[in-house]
Scaffold this motif. Structure first.
Motif: not given
Ligand code: SAH
Length: 459
Positions: A136-156
Motif C-alpha cells: 500500500k502507498a499514498q503519494f501526495p500530489v502538488g506543484a512547487d512555486s514555479d508550477g512544476e508538478v511534484k509527486i512523491g513524499f513529504y520531506a521529513f
C-alpha cells in the motif's frame, strides 16, 4: 573544568561523539564528556563522529551528523537516494542483523523496564526481503512555486513534496502508476491541489496491490468528485498495467492532513481487490485495514496460532479484529469465533471474508473493544482464548481487567508499540496472567516500527 566546558554545549557547536546506543525513533545516541546524551539521526552504534549540535535541552541534545571519523562495523551504504530527506526509513545505513538486534532489544527494554516483567524473549521474526514489501502507498500530489508538478513524499517533518520516482519499500508497479499519472497531468494540464489555498483537484494517489493475486487498485483522492478527462487516465492505466483491477475516486474536500475522504466512487472495476493470507481469500476495499507487509503478517499470524494452541473445542474472542484476518485464519481450529472491531466497514469486510472462505462459526460485533468485552462478559460469554491486537495506545487497564475476569486459559497479545504493551503486561501480571514468551516481529523493515506477539497464560 574541562568537563564543565564540554557540558556547556550550545547550538552550532561541533562535538566528537562515540555512538553507543539507538533510540526507538531511529537516532544514534552518544554522550558528551559531561554526560549529556545527544541524539543523532543516521548514525550507527559504534560510529565515532563529528556532530553539529542543533538544539540543547537540560539533560539531552539533538545533533546532525557532520562527518564520520571512524565508521561502525554495522554500517552499510544506504541504497536509496531519498534516505536523508524522506524519514520513512531510518535504518537504511546499518546491516539488517544490527537492525534486528536493535528492534528486539527495544522490545526487551520496554517489557523489562516499563513493565517490570521477567519473561522469555524469542528471536525476532526476520523478514525474507527488506525491500519492496509494502502493498500500500499514498503519494501526495502538488506543484512547487514555479508550477512544476511534484509527486512523491513529504520531506521529513514538513509538507513540502519531494518528487520520488521509486521507493525501495514499494512494488515497482506503484512507480509505474505515478509515472502514468504524471504523463496524464502533463497531457491534460490536470488541476492539482494546492494545500495553501485549498484550491485545485488532485490531492493524492493511493495504491494497493494484492501480492499473491497481483491485483492492483488505484485510488485518486480529489478535492471534488473526479477529474476532467478521467476516462483518458483510466485508459492509460489499463493499457499499461495489465493487472489493474479497479480505479476509485475518493472525494476529500476537507482542509485536513487526513488523506482519504469518506466518499468513494468506483470508476472502473468492482471497487475492490482480493488477496490471500494463510490460505484464505480476503476482499480489500479502499477503507479496509489490511497489513502492509503480507509475508510478515503470515509469519506473525502463524505465531499467534501457535500461542493460541487451539484443539477444536475453544471459543476464541478476537478483539480489535480489523477485517477479521487473525481470527478467520484460526476459525477452522476452534468451535466459535467472535470478532470485535470499531470501524463499520471493516466489520462488513470481516463478515464478507468469513462468507468468502465458507467460515460459518464466526460472528463480528461493531463496537468499542472494552465496552464489547464487558457486555460479552455480562452475557456469560466465556472465551478459552482471547486475541488482542490494539492500535498503538494499547488495551488499557479496563479491558485487561475485563479479559482477566473472563478467565481465558490463554491470551495472545499482538502489539505495534512496545511501551503500551509493557504497561498492559503489567496490568495482566497484577491480575494473574503471566507473560510466557514474547516474540518480536519485523513487519516494517528499515523503518523504526517493531511489532511483537506475546503469549500469556493464567497462573
Ligand atoms: N487484527 C487486525 C487489525 C489490527 S489493527 C489485523 O491483524 O489485521 C487495530 C484495529 O483496531 C483496527 O482495525 C482499528 O480500527 C481497531 N480499533 C481501534 N480502536 C478500537 C476500539 N476502541 N475498539 C475496537 N476496535 C478498535
Amino acid at each position: 573544568m574541562s568537563e564543565k566546558r564540554v557540558d556547556n554545549i550550545k547550538k552550532n557547536d561541533i562535538v566528537t561523539l562515540k555512538i553507543t546506543s539507538a533510540t526507538a525513533e531511529g537516532s544514534g545516541v552518544g554522550k558528551t564528556g559531561g554526560g549529556i546524551a545527544v541524539f543523532v539521526p543516521q548514525t550507527a552504534v559504534g560510529d565515532e563522529a563529528e556532530v553539529k549540535i542543533l538544539k540543547v535541552k537540560k539533560t539531552y541534545a539533538f545533533g546532525k551528523l557532520e562527518r564520520i571519523i571512524k565508521p561502525s562495523e554495522h554500517r552499510i551504504e544506504p541504497d536509496c537516494p531519498y534516505f536523508s530527506k524522506c524519514g520513512g526509513c531510518v535504518w537504511r545505513h546499518i546491516s539488517y542483523d544490527e537492525e534486528c538486534r536493535i528492534k528486539r532489544q527495544r522490545v526487551i527494554d520496554a517489557v523489562e523496564r516499563i513493565g517490570g516483567i521477567k519473561t522469555e524473549f524469542a528471536p525476532i521474526i526476520r523478514a525474507d526481503s527488506v525491500d519492496r514489501y509494502r502493498n500500500k502507498a499514498q503519494f501526495p500530489v502538488g506543484a512547487d512555486s514555479d508550477g512544476e508538478v511534484k509527486i512523491g513524499f513529504y520531506a521529513f517533518h514538513s509538507h513540502r513534496i519531494i518528487d520520488c520516482d521509486d521507493c525501495a519499500l514499494q512494488p515497482r508497479a506503484f512507480a509505474r502508476v505515478v509515472e502514468i499519472t504524471r504523463e496524464f497531468i502533463t497531457l491534460t494540464n490536470a488541476d492539482i491541489y494546492d494545500e495553501a489555498t485549498s484550491r485545485g483537484r488532485l490531492r493524492h494517489i493511493y495504491i494497493r496491490l494484492g501480492e499473491v493475486t497481483g491485483e492492483l487498485m488505484v485510488c485518486f483522492v480529489v478535492n471534488g468528485n473526479g477529474l476532467k478527462r478521467e476516462d483518458l487516465l483510466i485508459k492509460m492505466l489499463r493499457d499499461r498495467l495489465p493487472n489493474l483491477k479497479t480505479v476509485v475516486f475518493n472525494s476529500n474536500r476537507e482542509k485536513t492532513n487526513v488523506i482519504l475522504g469518506s466518499k468513494n466512487r468506483v470508476a472502473y472495476g468492482d471497487g475492490f481487490i482480493t488477496d490471500e493470507l494463510c490460505g484464505l481469500k480476503f476482499k480489500i476495499s479502499p477503507f479496509s485495514f489490511w497489513q502492509v507487509n503480507r509475508r510478515q503478517s503470515e509469519k506473525l499470524y502463524n505465531k499467534v496460532r501457535e500461542y493460541a494452541k487451539l484443539s477444536g473445542g475453544e471459543v476464541v474472542l478476537d478483539l480489535y479484529c480489523g477485517t477479521g484476518t487473525i481470527g478467520l485464519t484460526m476459525a477452522k481450529d476452534c468451535k466459535a469465533l467472535i470478532g470485535v472491531e470499531i470501524i463499520e466497514d471493516a466489520v462488513r469486510d470481516a463478515e464478507q471474508n468469513a462468507a468468502l472462505n465458507k467460515i460459518e462459526n464466526a460472528r463480528f460485533i461493531c463496537a468499542d473493544a472494552p465496552e464489547a468485552a464487558l457486555k460479552l462478559k455480562k452475557e456469560g460469554v466465556s472465551p478459552n482464548v482471547v486475541v488482542l491486537d490494539p492500535p498503538r495506545k494499547g488495551c488499557g487497564e479496563e479491558l485487561v481487567n475485563t479479559v482477566a475476569e473472563m478467565s481465558p486459559d490463554r491470551v495472545v497479545y499482538v502489539s505495534c508499540d512496545p511501551a503500551t504493551l509493557a504497561r498492559d503486561l503489567k496490568f495482566f501480571a497484577e491480575r494473574g496472567y503471566r507473560a510466557v514468551e514474547v516474540t518480536p516481529c519485523d513487519m516494517f523493515s528499515r523503518t523504526a516500527h517493531v511489532e511483537s506477539v506475546v503469549k500469556l497464560a493464567r497462573l
